[in-house]
Design a protein around this motif. Structure first.
Motif, mmCIF file in Angstrom:
data_model
loop_
_atom_site.group_PDB
_atom_site.id
_atom_site.type_symbol
_atom_site.label_atom_id
_atom_site.label_comp_id
_atom_site.label_asym_id
_atom_site.label_seq_id
_atom_site.Cartn_x
_atom_site.Cartn_y
_atom_site.Cartn_z
ATOM 1 N N THR A 41 9.382 87.936 12.408
ATOM 2 C CA THR A 41 9.714 88.733 11.233
ATOM 3 C C THR A 41 9.637 87.891 9.970
ATOM 4 O O THR A 41 9.108 88.343 8.935
ATOM 5 C CB THR A 41 11.125 89.326 11.376
ATOM 6 N N TYR A 42 10.129 86.669 10.042
ATOM 7 C CA TYR A 42 10.086 85.776 8.876
ATOM 8 C C TYR A 42 8.640 85.400 8.542
ATOM 9 O O TYR A 42 8.235 85.395 7.373
ATOM 10 C CB TYR A 42 10.902 84.529 9.170
ATOM 11 N N LEU A 43 7.835 85.100 9.561
ATOM 12 C CA LEU A 43 6.430 84.780 9.316
ATOM 13 C C LEU A 43 5.701 85.962 8.686
ATOM 14 O O LEU A 43 4.872 85.787 7.779
ATOM 15 C CB LEU A 43 5.751 84.376 10.622
ATOM 16 N N ASP A 44 6.009 87.167 9.148
ATOM 17 C CA ASP A 44 5.396 88.364 8.574
ATOM 18 C C ASP A 44 5.789 88.531 7.103
ATOM 19 O O ASP A 44 4.976 88.959 6.271
ATOM 20 C CB ASP A 44 5.802 89.606 9.361
ATOM 21 N N LEU A 45 7.041 88.214 6.801
ATOM 22 C CA LEU A 45 7.510 88.315 5.417
ATOM 23 C C LEU A 45 6.727 87.362 4.514
ATOM 24 O O LEU A 45 6.289 87.742 3.421
ATOM 25 C CB LEU A 45 9.001 87.982 5.354
ATOM 26 N N ILE A 46 6.510 86.132 4.975
ATOM 27 C CA ILE A 46 5.753 85.165 4.181
ATOM 28 C C ILE A 46 4.315 85.631 4.005
ATOM 29 O O ILE A 46 3.728 85.507 2.924
ATOM 30 C CB ILE A 46 5.799 83.781 4.859
ATOM 31 N N THR A 47 3.745 86.197 5.070
ATOM 32 C CA THR A 47 2.375 86.722 4.995
ATOM 33 C C THR A 47 2.275 87.828 3.953
ATOM 34 O O THR A 47 1.318 87.890 3.168
ATOM 35 C CB THR A 47 1.938 87.241 6.361
ATOM 36 N N ALA B 290 7.837 78.347 -0.991
ATOM 37 C CA ALA B 290 9.266 78.050 -0.832
ATOM 38 C C ALA B 290 9.787 78.579 0.500
ATOM 39 O O ALA B 290 10.549 77.908 1.204
ATOM 40 C CB ALA B 290 10.057 78.647 -1.995
ATOM 41 N N HIS B 291 9.356 79.771 0.867
ATOM 42 C CA HIS B 291 9.823 80.360 2.130
ATOM 43 C C HIS B 291 9.213 79.656 3.340
ATOM 44 O O HIS B 291 9.847 79.575 4.393
ATOM 45 C CB HIS B 291 9.510 81.852 2.158
ATOM 46 N N ALA B 292 7.993 79.166 3.208
ATOM 47 C CA ALA B 292 7.399 78.410 4.317
ATOM 48 C C ALA B 292 8.212 77.148 4.597
ATOM 49 O O ALA B 292 8.459 76.784 5.755
ATOM 50 C CB ALA B 292 5.947 78.054 3.998
ATOM 51 N N GLU C 38 1.637 78.436 12.894
ATOM 52 C CA GLU C 38 1.597 79.596 12.005
ATOM 53 C C GLU C 38 2.217 79.290 10.646
ATOM 54 O O GLU C 38 1.673 79.673 9.600
ATOM 55 C CB GLU C 38 2.336 80.775 12.653
ATOM 56 N N SER C 39 3.352 78.602 10.659
ATOM 57 C CA SER C 39 4.013 78.300 9.388
ATOM 58 C C SER C 39 3.248 77.231 8.610
ATOM 59 O O SER C 39 3.166 77.281 7.381
ATOM 60 C CB SER C 39 5.452 77.842 9.641
#
Length: 324
Positions: A81-87, A100-102, A114-115
């Motif tokens: 979910t967090y990776l999708d948010l960054i995408t 910043a989120h990465a 992925e990150s």
């Protein structure tokens, strides 16, 4: 001899559960099984000492394990979910926020391919090319190799090193030969390098693989115009300027065609330079092509450190950048 086996027990009709009152909740089912098991154990009053207790503990442990497994299965995947948010941030052109989120993701969950890839893309799109290159290169032995190679290709292209960019993009194509955006990137890089014959096949492949992608289609129009196929280009541009469905906006507008003409001048100049001096590529010359990318929201001439957001209809049709 009296045998409990022959005793008939009347079961009240109201005690029989119906389908309408059966719970579908996993926790309720597991706890219900636990209660039933404990009830059966309690009925065995003459069981050997310790048997009932062991049975109760064993049943409780099994139920607890089942409950934990069920709850785990129903938990959201917070990492994905967090990776999708960054995408999604990157798709909206929010490169600085995504960077910043990465970093925050890796502090919380640890680094993973992925990150690292998301961070490399953010670094590249915020002008931090050396750091981006290190991250991409660290991924060349991972499952993200194809996307890392593509990132390196876009990085080299942003510096006008089209020969090296094409080499990296071609390696990425070997890993994913049906990626329309990647094929379009290769065609565009070949055009910027003045090599129109080499741009033909990937441009046509990309256009047929992604007929609804405005940027891919405009790269094909750019190739046709540069190659003297005016009629083919005009038919394509006419189709793209019409709504693809009732109530839908056209894929391109007037600003898109103006940008196309501007890019055509540059491609033609690169082709002339290559023709005049076949032994050398124009890649070393300073390019006016804007390689900074904001997927789905490109402006006509954004600076690498100043991303901007534009009208999505107009922006989606800009042919002047590679796709992300």
């Amino acid at each position: 001899m009296y045998s409990p086996r022959h005793q008939t027990m009347a079961v009240p009709t109201a005690a029989i559960p119906t389908a309408a009152v059966r719970s579908k909740n996993v926790r309720t089912r597991v706890l219900g099984s636990l209660a039933l098991s404990l009830l059966l154990v309690g009925c065995a009053g003459k069981a050997p000492s310790g048997y009932g207790l062991m049975g109760s503990q064993s049943t409780a442990a099994q139920a607890q394990e089942q409950l934990a497994a069920a709850e785990q299965a129903n938990q959201p995947d917070t990492v994905q979910t967090y990776l999708d948010l960054i995408t999604q941030m990157q798709q909206a052109g929010q490169w600085y926020a995504s960077l910043a989120h990465a970093d925050a993701f890796e502090k919380q969950h640890g680094a993973r391919p992925e990150s690292t890839l998301l961070r490399a893309d953010a670094l590249r799109n915020t002008g931090q090319l050396e750091a981006a290159q290190r991250d991409y290169q660290s991924l060349l032995e991972t499952s993200s190799k194809g996307r890392a190679l593509r990132g390196l290709g876009l990085l080299y292209a942003s510096q006008g090193q089209y020969g090296e960019a094409i080499a990296q993009l071609e390696q990425a194509r070997q890993l994913n030969p049906i990626d329309a955006s990647l094929l379009s990137d290769i065609a565009y890089a070949q055009m910027l390098d003045g090599n129109l014959p080499a741009a033909r096949v990937p441009a046509l492949q990309a256009a047929q693989l992604a007929p609804g992608n405005a940027r891919v289609q405009l790269n094909l129009a750019l190739y046709w115009l540069a190659n003297g196929q005016q009629d083919d280009a005009q038919r394509l541009l006419q189709r793209l300027s019409q709504p693809q469905a009732k109530g839908a906006a056209p894929l391109i507008d007037q600003q898109s065609t103006q940008m196309l003409r501007s890019q055509l001048d540059q491609v033609l100049q690169a082709a002339q330079e290559r023709s005049a001096n076949p032994a050398s590529s124009p890649q070393a010359k300073t390019s006016t092509v804007v390689l900074f990318e904001v997927p789905g929201a490109q402006a006509s001439a954004p600076e690498p450190h100043d991303p901007v957001t534009t009208n999505p209809v107009t922006a989606a049709a800009q042919p002047n950048t590679f796709e992300n």
